[in-house]
Design a protein around this motif. Sequence first.
Motif, PDB file in Angstrom:
ATOM      1  N   PRO A   1       0.833  -1.198  -0.035  1.00 13.79           N
ATOM      2  CA  PRO A   1      -0.007   0.026   0.136  1.00 13.79           C
ATOM      3  C   PRO A   1       0.819   1.405  -0.122  1.00 13.79           C
ATOM      4  O   PRO A   1       0.381   2.288  -0.428  1.00 13.79           O
ATOM      5  CB  PRO A   1      -0.839  -0.118   1.297  1.00 13.79           C
ATOM      6  CG  PRO A   1      -1.023  -1.714   1.713  1.00 13.79           C
ATOM      7  CD  PRO A   1       0.405  -2.165   1.017  1.00 13.79           C
ATOM      8  N   LEU A   2       2.219   1.206   0.437  1.00 13.87           N
ATOM      9  CA  LEU A   2       2.831   2.374   0.516  1.00 13.87           C
ATOM     10  C   LEU A   2       3.828   2.586  -0.794  1.00 13.87           C
ATOM     11  O   LEU A   2       4.415   3.526  -0.963  1.00 13.87           O
ATOM     12  CB  LEU A   2       3.706   2.315   1.752  1.00 13.87           C
ATOM     13  CG  LEU A   2       3.099   2.621   2.927  1.00 13.87           C
ATOM     14  CD1 LEU A   2       4.007   1.974   4.241  1.00 13.87           C
ATOM     15  CD2 LEU A   2       2.710   4.067   3.273  1.00 13.87           C
TER      16      LEU A   2
ATOM     17  N   ASN B   1       6.521   0.836  -1.412  1.00 15.68           N
ATOM     18  CA  ASN B   1       7.764   0.724  -1.044  1.00 15.68           C
ATOM     19  C   ASN B   1       8.484   0.378  -2.182  1.00 15.68           C
ATOM     20  O   ASN B   1       8.306  -0.701  -2.874  1.00 15.68           O
ATOM     21  CB  ASN B   1       7.969  -0.172   0.176  1.00 15.68           C
ATOM     22  CG  ASN B   1       7.573   0.464   1.631  1.00 15.68           C
ATOM     23  OD1 ASN B   1       7.270   1.559   1.590  1.00 15.68           O
ATOM     24  ND2 ASN B   1       7.362  -0.473   2.435  1.00 15.68           N
TER      25      ASN B   1
ATOM     26  N   ILE C   1      10.789  -1.868  -3.000  1.00 18.61           N
ATOM     27  CA  ILE C   1      11.255  -3.045  -2.185  1.00 18.61           C
ATOM     28  C   ILE C   1      12.599  -3.611  -3.190  1.00 18.61           C
ATOM     29  O   ILE C   1      13.521  -3.873  -2.461  1.00 18.61           O
ATOM     30  CB  ILE C   1      10.210  -4.260  -2.079  1.00 18.61           C
ATOM     31  CG1 ILE C   1       8.910  -3.501  -1.271  1.00 18.61           C
ATOM     32  CG2 ILE C   1      10.733  -5.413  -1.692  1.00 18.61           C
ATOM     33  CD1 ILE C   1       7.928  -4.327  -1.315  1.00 18.61           C
TER      34      ILE C   1
ATOM     35  N   TRP D   1      15.767  -1.716  -2.160  1.00 13.83           N
ATOM     36  CA  TRP D   1      16.339  -1.873  -0.774  1.00 13.83           C
ATOM     37  C   TRP D   1      16.666  -3.297  -0.422  1.00 13.83           C
ATOM     38  O   TRP D   1      17.605  -3.466   0.256  1.00 13.83           O
ATOM     39  CB  TRP D   1      15.573  -1.263   0.487  1.00 13.83           C
ATOM     40  CG  TRP D   1      14.001  -1.356   0.426  1.00 13.83           C
ATOM     41  CD1 TRP D   1      13.246  -0.295   0.453  1.00 13.83           C
ATOM     42  CD2 TRP D   1      13.408  -2.234   1.254  1.00 13.83           C
ATOM     43  NE1 TRP D   1      11.968  -0.652   0.975  1.00 13.83           N
ATOM     44  CE2 TRP D   1      11.921  -1.900   1.339  1.00 13.83           C
ATOM     45  CE3 TRP D   1      13.889  -3.473   1.684  1.00 13.83           C
ATOM     46  CZ2 TRP D   1      11.026  -2.654   2.025  1.00 13.83           C
ATOM     47  CZ3 TRP D   1      12.663  -4.325   2.352  1.00 13.83           C
ATOM     48  CH2 TRP D   1      11.535  -4.119   2.298  1.00 13.83           C
TER      49      TRP D   1
ATOM     50  N   ASN E   1       8.013   5.260   4.151  1.00 18.29           N
ATOM     51  CA  ASN E   1       7.271   4.448   5.456  1.00 18.29           C
ATOM     52  C   ASN E   1       7.624   5.119   6.694  1.00 18.29           C
ATOM     53  O   ASN E   1       8.839   5.074   7.036  1.00 18.29           O
ATOM     54  CB  ASN E   1       7.579   2.838   5.252  1.00 18.29           C
ATOM     55  CG  ASN E   1       6.668   2.307   6.396  1.00 18.29           C
ATOM     56  OD1 ASN E   1       5.925   2.862   6.969  1.00 18.29           O
ATOM     57  ND2 ASN E   1       6.714   0.773   6.116  1.00 18.29           N
TER      58      ASN E   1
ATOM     59  N   CYS F   1       5.600  -2.002  10.360  1.00 17.15           N
ATOM     60  CA  CYS F   1       4.948  -2.621   9.054  1.00 17.15           C
ATOM     61  C   CYS F   1       5.714  -4.138   9.040  1.00 17.15           C
ATOM     62  O   CYS F   1       4.976  -5.124   8.703  1.00 17.15           O
ATOM     63  CB  CYS F   1       5.011  -1.999   7.920  1.00 17.15           C
ATOM     64  SG  CYS F   1       3.886  -0.556   7.820  1.00 17.15           S
TER      65      CYS F   1
ATOM     66  N   GLN G   1       1.919  -9.767   5.564  1.00 16.70           N
ATOM     67  CA  GLN G   1       2.684  -9.907   4.191  1.00 16.70           C
ATOM     68  C   GLN G   1       2.144 -10.933   3.176  1.00 16.70           C
ATOM     69  O   GLN G   1       2.305 -10.703   2.063  1.00 16.70           O
ATOM     70  CB  GLN G   1       4.169  -9.919   4.425  1.00 16.70           C
ATOM     71  CG  GLN G   1       5.080  -8.729   5.110  1.00 16.70           C
ATOM     72  CD  GLN G   1       5.096  -9.062   6.545  1.00 16.70           C
ATOM     73  OE1 GLN G   1       4.883 -10.088   7.016  1.00 16.70           O
ATOM     74  NE2 GLN G   1       5.344  -7.985   7.133  1.00 16.70           N
TER      75      GLN G   1
ATOM     76  N   LEU H   1      -0.202  -9.327   1.037  1.00 19.54           N
ATOM     77  CA  LEU H   1       0.403  -7.999   0.342  1.00 19.54           C
ATOM     78  C   LEU H   1       1.883  -8.268  -0.510  1.00 19.54           C
ATOM     79  O   LEU H   1       1.710  -9.046  -1.512  1.00 19.54           O
ATOM     80  CB  LEU H   1       0.550  -6.940   1.454  1.00 19.54           C
ATOM     81  CG  LEU H   1      -0.551  -6.490   2.285  1.00 19.54           C
ATOM     82  CD1 LEU H   1      -0.380  -5.675   3.314  1.00 19.54           C
ATOM     83  CD2 LEU H   1      -1.699  -5.704   1.271  1.00 19.54           C
ATOM     84  N   CYS H   2       2.881  -7.776   0.157  1.00 16.89           N
ATOM     85  CA  CYS H   2       4.165  -7.805  -0.779  1.00 16.89           C
ATOM     86  C   CYS H   2       4.586  -9.334  -0.948  1.00 16.89           C
ATOM     87  O   CYS H   2       4.933  -9.600  -2.056  1.00 16.89           O
ATOM     88  CB  CYS H   2       5.160  -7.001  -0.024  1.00 16.89           C
ATOM     89  SG  CYS H   2       5.454  -7.256   1.679  1.00 16.89           S
TER      90      CYS H   2
ATOM     91  N   ILE I   1      10.531 -10.132   2.557  1.00 15.54           N
ATOM     92  CA  ILE I   1      10.535  -8.788   2.698  1.00 15.54           C
ATOM     93  C   ILE I   1      10.293  -8.128   3.929  1.00 15.54           C
ATOM     94  O   ILE I   1      10.977  -7.260   4.331  1.00 15.54           O
ATOM     95  CB  ILE I   1       9.480  -8.186   1.632  1.00 15.54           C
ATOM     96  CG1 ILE I   1       9.777  -8.761   0.151  1.00 15.54           C
ATOM     97  CG2 ILE I   1       9.472  -6.822   1.559  1.00 15.54           C
ATOM     98  CD1 ILE I   1       8.639  -8.755  -0.636  1.00 15.54           C
ATOM     99  N   GLY I   2       9.161  -8.478   4.764  1.00 18.30           N
ATOM    100  CA  GLY I   2       8.820  -7.927   5.714  1.00 18.30           C
ATOM    101  C   GLY I   2      10.008  -7.872   7.017  1.00 18.30           C
ATOM    102  O   GLY I   2      10.318  -7.154   7.833  1.00 18.30           O
TER     103      GLY I   2
ATOM    104  N   VAL J   1      -0.857  -0.707   7.727  1.00 19.26           N
ATOM    105  CA  VAL J   1      -0.077  -0.076   6.620  1.00 19.26           C
ATOM    106  C   VAL J   1      -1.022   1.094   5.676  1.00 19.26           C
ATOM    107  O   VAL J   1      -0.497   1.858   5.055  1.00 19.26           O
ATOM    108  CB  VAL J   1       0.623  -1.005   5.533  1.00 19.26           C
ATOM    109  CG1 VAL J   1      -0.585  -1.947   4.851  1.00 19.26           C
ATOM    110  CG2 VAL J   1       1.489  -0.636   4.387  1.00 19.26           C
TER     111      VAL J   1
HETATM  112 FE1  SF4 Z   1       4.719  -2.798   2.443  1.00 19.55          FE
HETATM  113 FE2  SF4 Z   1       5.412  -5.540   2.681  1.00 19.55          FE
HETATM  114 FE3  SF4 Z   1       6.422  -3.634   4.196  1.00 19.55          FE
HETATM  115 FE4  SF4 Z   1       3.740  -4.059   4.665  1.00 19.55          FE
HETATM  116  S1  SF4 Z   1       5.666  -5.421   4.893  1.00 19.55           S
HETATM  117  S2  SF4 Z   1       4.813  -1.962   4.291  1.00 19.55           S
HETATM  118  S3  SF4 Z   1       3.312  -4.575   2.601  1.00 19.55           S
HETATM  119  S4  SF4 Z   1       6.817  -3.820   2.149  1.00 19.55           S
END
Ligand code: SF4
Length: 481
Positions: free
Chosen positions: A59-60, A62, A64, A67, A87, A93, A99, A102-103, A118-119, A449
């Motif tokens: 949602p942001l 990011n 990804i 990074w 963020n 988050c 996650q 989402l990502c 990722i998280g 988020v």
């Molecule tokens: Fe975005 Fe995933 Fe981080 Fe949540 S955990 S802010 S969905 S990158």
Amino acid sequence: MPKLLRFVSLDQAAPEKRPAAERRQDLREIYREFKASHAAAQASRCSQCGIPYCQVHCPLGNNIPDWLMLTAESRIEEAYELAAATNNFPEICGRICPQDRLCEGNCVLEKDFSAVTIGAVEKYLTETAFAAGWIKPPRPLRELDRSIGIIGAGPAGLAAGEQLRRKGYRVAIYDRYDRVGGLLIYGIPNFKLEKEVVARRQALLEAAGIVFHLKTEIGRDLSLAELRRRHDAVLVATGVYQPRAMDCPGIALANVVPALDYLIASNRKGLGDAVPAFESGALDASGKHVVVIGGGDTAMDCVRTAVRQGAASVRCLYRRDRQNMPGSQREVRHAEEEGVEFVWLAAPEALLGNGIVAGVRAQRMHLGLPDSGGRQVPQPIAGSGFDLPADLVITALGFDPEDLPRLFDAAELLTTKNGTIKVNPQSLMTSLDGVFAAGDIVRGASLVVWAIRDGRDAAEAIHRYLEQKAVAGAAPAIAAE
Ligand code: SF4
Ligand code: FAD
Ligand code: SF4
């Protein structure tokens, strides 16, 4: 060249999870920290997609892939800067975003190789940045002689407050609670998000000059009209707190409690507060047979809290099946490991007991035809009733907004048919001039988020509004450099 695309040779490995038997004994977070070498190795699994679906579904938005690449190259400070650019609370988050929906759920590797973690990397970057002292209170380049009042110190209000302070506005945040964080403090349990993580952000925001007015309920201690007089713009970020009622015989029995009452008591207890309703046993699951009704994240938090309080048994009753539950599958797995029993496709018919609840009469359900939203509707199966023992029943059926126009004595504040506040989709302003809204109170019960995203968008909208007002000649927006 950095070593990337290592998903072919390197398996997904999340940070170590504490054994369930140990987790049941305390309220600490369940994951241990990533070691630096593991974080870099896991980040190096990324295939640097041309169209990164992970980013599209964050949602942001990011950045990804970038990074992850920097992390794989051990350029941690730069990776952190990039993560923090989109963020306000990446460490939060990284801990509590679902996650898997989402990502990570949209990472191209998920299907055949398992997603990049990722998280966990996002959390690792931010925790490393805190430990290294790279995170400083935001300092505006110049001070603006304009002040913003924010109602609600949850993630939407805090993110908006930080963004506005960075631009130089004076920011005051009002909250009816005695602590900063909204549901981050009083809803989400410690085992998902330790409270020190939220308090650390509060300290940074205070050091940046944001003023918190706690134990101040707008509509009771101060009126919205007064806030509009005090400030050049107001943001409503009050969240949604009205528990959805359950229509079922026996609902008025003692020891049938709404989820948030139960979680707030547990969180307050963990913070060291005196909680009479907990001490009297009414909100303590210790030694009890507990049935939680519902299948969302709140229900998952209740069952896992009850386990930690030493319940005799913990069951979760949900009217749909596992695939169709709203809560995160990851949370269900954690709960099952910790000893929770899920009773899928079952709904309460009546709560049993004489003055105090003693059991739940449930009936089996099957999933019928989809409704207008495409979700299959649960239908009761005749003659399928069964009883479960229960000394504590927790209802977790979701939340609706409170009646804000009434509470704020502002009939002109327009709401949707669901009771959320109506905002202009372009200006993000409500029906009241200079009053904006963000987070769950606009979107309905959602995610942290999204609240951060909404808070950031609202901050931009407020800035645009005040600049336009200044250009229109109302008053100079910038008085002091
Ligand atoms: Fe975005 Fe995933 Fe981080 Fe949540 S955990 S802010 S969905 S990158
Ligand atoms: P809130 O966090 O609700 O903050 C609103 C603030 O406004 C509160 O501090 C409140 O005291 C204050 N307020 C309200 N009315 C007034 C008033 N009249 N005057 C002054 N102050 C007022 N999301 C996730 O992403 N991951 C999770 O794991 C997760 N788990 C959850 C678990 C539970 C039990 C619950 C209930 C929610 C969970 N959520 C989760 C959802 C998430 O917490 C919310 O979507 C998010 O906190 C919404 O942010 P907000 O700032 O809009 O509102
Ligand atoms: Fe990397 Fe997965 Fe994102 Fe592709 S979708 S860029 S592999 S994290």
